[in-house]
Design a protein around this motif. Structure first.
Motif, PDB file in Angstrom:
ATOM      1  N   GLN A 134      -4.644   6.523   7.452  1.00 18.96           N
ATOM      2  CA  GLN A 134      -4.920   5.093   7.345  1.00 18.96           C
ATOM      3  C   GLN A 134      -4.290   4.488   6.106  1.00 18.96           C
ATOM      4  OE1 GLN A 134      -9.172   4.663   7.693  1.00 18.96           O
ATOM      5  NE2 GLN A 134      -9.202   5.283   9.847  1.00 18.96           N
ATOM      6  N   HIS A 143      -0.526   4.192   6.883  1.00 19.16           N
ATOM      7  CA  HIS A 143      -0.295   3.131   7.867  1.00 19.16           C
ATOM      8  C   HIS A 143      -0.385   1.766   7.197  1.00 19.16           C
ATOM      9  CE1 HIS A 143      -1.439   0.301  11.110  1.00 19.16           C
ATOM     10  NE2 HIS A 143      -0.593   1.013  11.833  1.00 19.16           N
ATOM     11  N   HIS A 144      -1.360   1.603   6.315  1.00 18.70           N
ATOM     12  CA  HIS A 144      -1.527   0.329   5.612  1.00 18.70           C
ATOM     13  C   HIS A 144      -0.344   0.063   4.685  1.00 18.70           C
ATOM     14  CE1 HIS A 144      -3.426  -3.013   3.573  1.00 18.70           C
ATOM     15  NE2 HIS A 144      -3.278  -2.395   2.415  1.00 18.70           N
ATOM     16  N   SER A 147      -4.752  -2.991   8.677  1.00 20.05           N
ATOM     17  CA  SER A 147      -5.601  -1.918   8.151  1.00 20.05           C
ATOM     18  C   SER A 147      -6.437  -1.332   9.279  1.00 20.05           C
ATOM     19  CB  SER A 147      -6.516  -2.457   7.044  1.00 20.05           C
ATOM     20  OG  SER A 147      -7.453  -1.477   6.656  1.00 20.05           O
ATOM     21  N   LEU A 148      -6.603  -0.011   9.244  1.00 16.82           N
ATOM     22  CA  LEU A 148      -7.445   0.686  10.223  1.00 16.82           C
ATOM     23  C   LEU A 148      -8.795   1.060   9.640  1.00 16.82           C
ATOM     24  CD1 LEU A 148      -4.687   3.086  11.611  1.00 16.82           C
ATOM     25  CD2 LEU A 148      -5.515   0.977  12.680  1.00 16.82           C
TER      26      LEU A 148
END
Length: 444
Positions: free
Chosen positions: A63, A66-67, A419-420
């Motif tokens: 995460q 990814h962000h 964001s996850l």
């Protein structure tokens, strides 16, 4: 005699691979590199199709990557129509709170100039504070604290992976004493008091206060508030709160803060705002006002303060950005200037007419110290502009029609990255909180 026609069954990809004796399997790290670059909506669908992918996407390290790789895009928080809200106010010298019904303006609004790891702290005067994830459409309503006149801000303590919300005020009866409470999001203990801290102002004849016209900021692993006193010869400064050990320290303001005082009758914008900023008395007893457009900001992870000289006739520049170099010594340095030549009067007005101009990010440049980088700013006119120091020009990259918003002086444009992150207790559905992603912001 003609033979009967038989239908041929088309082979699947797996059957063709098996017939050729070839099986294609991507290494796990390659699959991860593909997944980490996909948009959040695609990942949401893929998580439902494969348990191993769902487990990978749920990892904090995934995460974070990814962000970090997600493209930053301008996002607009729509204001809600004016409505009635039910409030609870605390009576002075009493622990009781009383209900109060009033119009709810400036609702909802973003707290802080930037999202925190893709999460946004939202204030709704009628309902309190909430943490939103615009990517997933989830929301977490925070417990009500009923603390009046507090500066509230959220930060992320990376080593512990904790989001903390802190409310800070200065005691009206014990001069220079802070009252602060902290909420570690997801902690069942809720709001808890922080050990008291004395400002060390060195005087007892007048109170200090948190500057409510300056938004608090998260930077360098700390939360920051601007505070002021009622006398020029008494210390004004920045309060810094470390998320690691939950301790306060006082940092002096840049040297310009005491020389940029604005006489109330000379500034033609928002007189009622100037009345809120006035009340500081010089040695001769003259009443003056603090700089009306002073703001705190986080740029390149560092704490910065904007010097607003847009309405000063003795300065050629419009804005200066000062960066805090050292917390212990309280030293600041000039990091950036925004200036538009006189022929560009129409462009100058884009920055001089709004109540506030807030820097969002440096753009381009080969290294953080590059003075020729462009600067993205947002204004309370619901516009975003990119300033180019090479050409001395301003380019508008976002403009939202705010004619029906009444007297809305909030910064509603933010630079957002997907964001996850999902906090315990989050629920789907943002209600009347609506984020609009601006498609043209990709070309800043």
């Amino acid at each position: 005699m003609a033979r009967p026609r038989t239908s041929k069954k088309r082979k699947t990809g797996d059957e063709r691979s098996a017939a050729c004796g070839v099986t294609v399997t991507l290494p796990d790290h390659v699959v991860t590199e593909v997944l980490v670059r996909l948009p959040a909506r695609s990942l949401a669908r893929l998580r439902c199709t494969c348990r191993s992918w769902n487990a990978e996407v749920s990892l904090p390290g995934f995460q974070d990557r990814h962000h970090a790789l997600a493209a930053a895009k301008l996002t607009f928080l729509e204001p809600a129509p004016t409505h009635m809200g039910s409030y609870r106010i605390r009576r002075r010298l009493s622990r009781r709170t009383l209900p109060w019904l009033s119009n709810c303006f400036d609702c909802p609004r973003v707290i802080g100039s930037k999202p925190c790891w893709g999460l946004v702290l939202i204030a709704r005067p009628c309902e309190g504070y909430s943490v939103c994830n615009p990517t997933t459409g989830e929301i977490l309503h925070l417990p009500r604290s009923h603390r009046p006149h507090c500066g509230t801000v959220m930060g992320f303590h990376a080593p512990a992976r904790e989001f903390k919300v802190v409310q800070l005020g200065i005691d009206e009866e014990v001069v220079g004493k802070l009252h602060a409470i902290v909420l570690t999001v997801g902690d069942a203990r809720g709001w808890r008091a922080i050990s008291s801290f004395q400002l060390g102002l060195g005087f007892t004849d007048d109170a200090a206060s948190i500057d409510r016209n300056v938004q608090p900021v998260f930077a360098d692993g700390c939360l920051h508030w601007s505070f002021r006193t009622n006398y020029l010869d008494k210390p004004h400064g920045v309060l810094s709160f470390s998320l690691a050990d939950e301790s306060f320290r006082r940092v002096p303001q840049p040297p310009f803060s005491m020389v940029d005082l604005v006489p109330v009758h000379l500034n033609g914008v928002r007189n009622y705002r100037l009345l809120r900023a006035k009340g500081i008395r010089s040695g001769s007893g003259e009443e003056v006002a603090m700089p009306v457009g002073k703001t705190l900001a986080e740029l390149d992870g560092r704490l910065c303060m904007v010097r607003d000289v847009r309405h000063r006739s003795d300065h050629d520049v419009l804005l200066e950005i000062w960066k805090l170099q050292d917390y212990d010594t309280g030293s600041w340095s000039l990091d950036y200037r925004v200036d538009l030549p006189a022929p560009g009067q129409r462009q100058r007005q884009l920055l001089t007419a709004p109540w506030l101009v807030v820097p969002l990010s440096y753009l381009g440049g080969s290294r953080p110290g590059d003075k020729k980088r462009k600067l993205l700013v947002a204004t309370t006119a619901h516009e975003a502009h990119v300033y180019d120091p090479d050409s001395g020009t301003l380019r508008t990259v976002a403009s939202i029609d705010s004619s029906g918003d009444g007297d809305d002086d909030s910064i509603r444009l933010l630079l957002y990255q997907e964001s996850l992150v999902r906090l315990p207790g989050m629920q789907h559905g943002l209600g009347n909180i609506k984020f609009v992603q601006l498609s043209n912001s990709e070309h800043m």
